[in-house]
Design an enzyme around this catalytic site. Structure first.
Site, PDB file in Angstrom:
ATOM      1  NE  ARG A   1      44.918 -34.504  26.658  1.00 42.49           N
ATOM      2  CZ  ARG A   1      44.183 -33.405  26.411  1.00 42.49           C
ATOM      3  NH1 ARG A   1      43.167 -33.093  27.186  1.00 42.49           N
ATOM      4  NH2 ARG A   1      44.468 -32.640  25.392  1.00 42.49           N
TER       5      ARG A   1
ATOM      6  CG  HIS B   1      36.882 -24.213  26.028  1.00 47.71           C
ATOM      7  ND1 HIS B   1      36.503 -24.349  27.345  1.00 47.71           N
ATOM      8  CD2 HIS B   1      38.131 -24.724  25.949  1.00 47.71           C
ATOM      9  CE1 HIS B   1      37.477 -24.922  28.025  1.00 47.71           C
ATOM     10  NE2 HIS B   1      38.485 -25.165  27.196  1.00 47.71           N
TER      11      HIS B   1
ATOM     12  CG  ASP C   1      38.515 -32.367  30.757  1.00 48.60           C
ATOM     13  OD1 ASP C   1      39.325 -32.790  29.902  1.00 48.60           O
ATOM     14  OD2 ASP C   1      38.501 -31.192  31.148  1.00 48.60           O
TER      15      ASP C   1
ATOM     16  CE  LYS D   1      37.486 -28.089  29.794  1.00 46.66           C
ATOM     17  NZ  LYS D   1      38.600 -28.989  29.663  1.00 46.66           N
TER      18      LYS D   1
ATOM     19  CB  SER E   1      39.783 -32.220  26.818  1.00 53.63           C
ATOM     20  OG  SER E   1      39.975 -31.191  27.752  1.00 53.63           O
TER      21      SER E   1
HETATM   22  N1  URA Z   1      41.586 -26.854  26.573  1.00 50.66           N
HETATM   23  C1  URA Z   1      40.964 -27.893  27.169  1.00 50.66           C
HETATM   24  O1  URA Z   1      40.019 -27.710  27.945  1.00 50.66           O
HETATM   25  N2  URA Z   1      41.380 -29.116  26.889  1.00 50.66           N
HETATM   26  C2  URA Z   1      42.413 -29.366  26.055  1.00 50.66           C
HETATM   27  O2  URA Z   1      42.725 -30.516  25.846  1.00 50.66           O
HETATM   28  C3  URA Z   1      43.053 -28.278  25.427  1.00 50.66           C
HETATM   29  C4  URA Z   1      42.629 -27.018  25.713  1.00 50.66           C
END
Ligand code: URA
Length: 443
Positions: free
Chosen positions: A170, A84, A163, A189, A185
């Protein structure tokens, strides 16, 4: 409901630590619709301003993960690894490193996000492929992970729904760039999707949420510690995001560039970061003994075409038109194409990634409001980047947009983003730091 969100916002604003059960209640109530967007936005703003302790960030992540199912990938036949990015401009690394790792024998089963603020999102990019669905039900996610070894899904009502709601709020309320909110966040995930190993690409610079290296390192350490505490093998790379990654910034044009990279014909920086991330994914998954052998495997997966085949298989499994990978811009021709030219001679000394992100947003590639639709065709193609020599009249960038007004708005952002000077600038490294993958929790 006993929890009073206003009271919790006030306490956070006064710098107090919130308890794990209070955070759990906030997350559950907002996900269920019992807290409205306005009070939740106030609470998020309080978190942005005052921050969170590591214990709070961990509790928030756990609560967000538990808002949906936690997938158990332990029965799959291949080692599972996720990656990620904390967000960037032109960041299409998932679309390159994911297929590479899958082609090398890993199972890459991941949840990605949509565009956030000035940054792009893998889901918006993938959805430009006709027919492709990113809404993958948990059973199908598991089945595709086993059969294809590569699945990229959007967060859904089944997986980390908290999320999904918080991310959109956000984005719409300027409450993105908080380390605790980013960490919870991303890690919610990752924990929900269930991979054993996780490699985080933490971007640093003007186009990243963390502009300074020291801030990025501390965000990386926070996410690594959350992941290890959850029993996962986690590592992180700090990568440069002072200028955009690659030449394409948008949605369909980034898919096109990712496919070029998988053919070994992409820009040098996209290749370099993607191979580095893929190599560490292979190390984390224990498929490669070290970074050097991970890199060699990654290069071979590109050269043999196996990585591109892995992307094709994933697209097909998710209902997408595989032929579109050969012509990703087909059907996405935009109404207007404009060219931005240099007015002076010299070297490109700065290409502010955030400014280019705003230009892509102005062109229509991102969302200004929660409900905005992204324009798949909109975007910016950077023909000159930092270190390139230019003459007056040379085209620096091309913009595609649906209207003339959008083109003009994008040009205004590009005018601020490009700086031309008399001295050739030094180019720094793309990978700035590495936290080696490990499952060991720091004492
Ligand atoms: N990527 C995400 O999944 N969440 C964030 O808050 C920032 C980048």
């Amino acid at each position: 409901m006993s929890m009073d969100i206003r009271r919790l916002s006030e306490r956070k604003r006064h710098g107090q630590e919130l308890a794990a059960d209070e955070l759990r209640e906030v997350v559950a109530a907002y996900t269920a619709g019992d807290i409205g967007d306005a009070p939740m936005a106030a609470w998020l703003m309080a978190v942005c301003c005052e921050g969170m302790t590591e214990a709070e960030a961990w509790a928030l992540t756990e609560a967000m993960t538990d808002s949906g199912e936690r997938l158990d990938l332990s029965g799959l036949s291949r080692p599972t690894v996720d990656k990620h990015s904390t967000g960037g401009v032109g960041d299409k690394v998932t679309l390159v490193a994911g297929p590479i790792a899958a082609a090398c024998g890993a199972c890459v089963a991941k949840m990605s996000g949509r565009g956030l603020g000035h940054t792009g999102g893998t889901i918006d990019k993938l959805e430009t492929i006709p027919g492709l669905s990113t809404q993958v039900a948990p059973d199908d996610f598991m089945a595709q992970a086993e059969r294809v070894g590569l699945v990229v899904a959007a967060q859904s009502m089944a997986l980390a729904p908290a999320d999904g709601k918080m991310y959109a709020l956000r984005d719409a309320t300027g409450t993105v760039d908080s380390p605790a909110l980013i960490a919870s966040s991303i890690m919610s995930k990752k924990l929900a999707a269930g991979a054993d190993a996780i490699v985080l690409d933490v971007t640093v610079g003007s186009g990243a949420f963390m502009r300074e290296r020291v801030e990025a390192l501390s965000l990386a350490e926070l996410m690594v510690s959350i992941g290890r505490r959850a029993g996962r093998c986690v590592g992180a790379l700090l990568t440069d995001m002072d200028q955009p990654l690659g030449e394409a910034v948008g949605n369909a044009i980034e898919v096109e560039e990712a496919v070029r990279a998988l053919r070994g014909l992409g820009p040098r920086d996209v290749h370099e970061v993607s191979v580095a991330v893929a190599a560490w994914m292979l190390v984390a998954a224990r498929i490669a003994a070290d970074e050097a052998s991970g890199r060699a495997m990654a290069e071979e997966a590109i050269a043999s075409g196996a990585a591109l085949d892995a992307l094709r298989e994933m697209v097909q499994a998710q209902g997408g038109d595989v032929a579109a990978l050969d012509r990703p811009m087909l059907g996405h021709e935009s109404a207007e194409l404009g060219r931005w030219g240099a007015s002076e001679a010299g070297w490109v000394t700065c290409l502010d990634a955030r400014g280019v992100g705003y230009a892509a947003l102005a062109a229509g590639a991102g969302r200004r409001r929660k409900t905005d639709e992204v324009d798949p065709a909109a975007g910016v193609r950077l023909l000159r980047k930092v270190g390139d020599c230019v003459e007056p009249g040379d085209i620096l960038a091309e913009v595609t947009a649906r209207s003339h007004e959008r083109l003009i708005a994008a040009f205004e952002e590009l005018d601020r983003a490009y700086q031309i000077g008399n001295e050739r600038p030094e180019l720094g490294p793309l990978v700035l730091d590495i936290i080696t993958p490990s499952a060991e929790v720091a004492p």
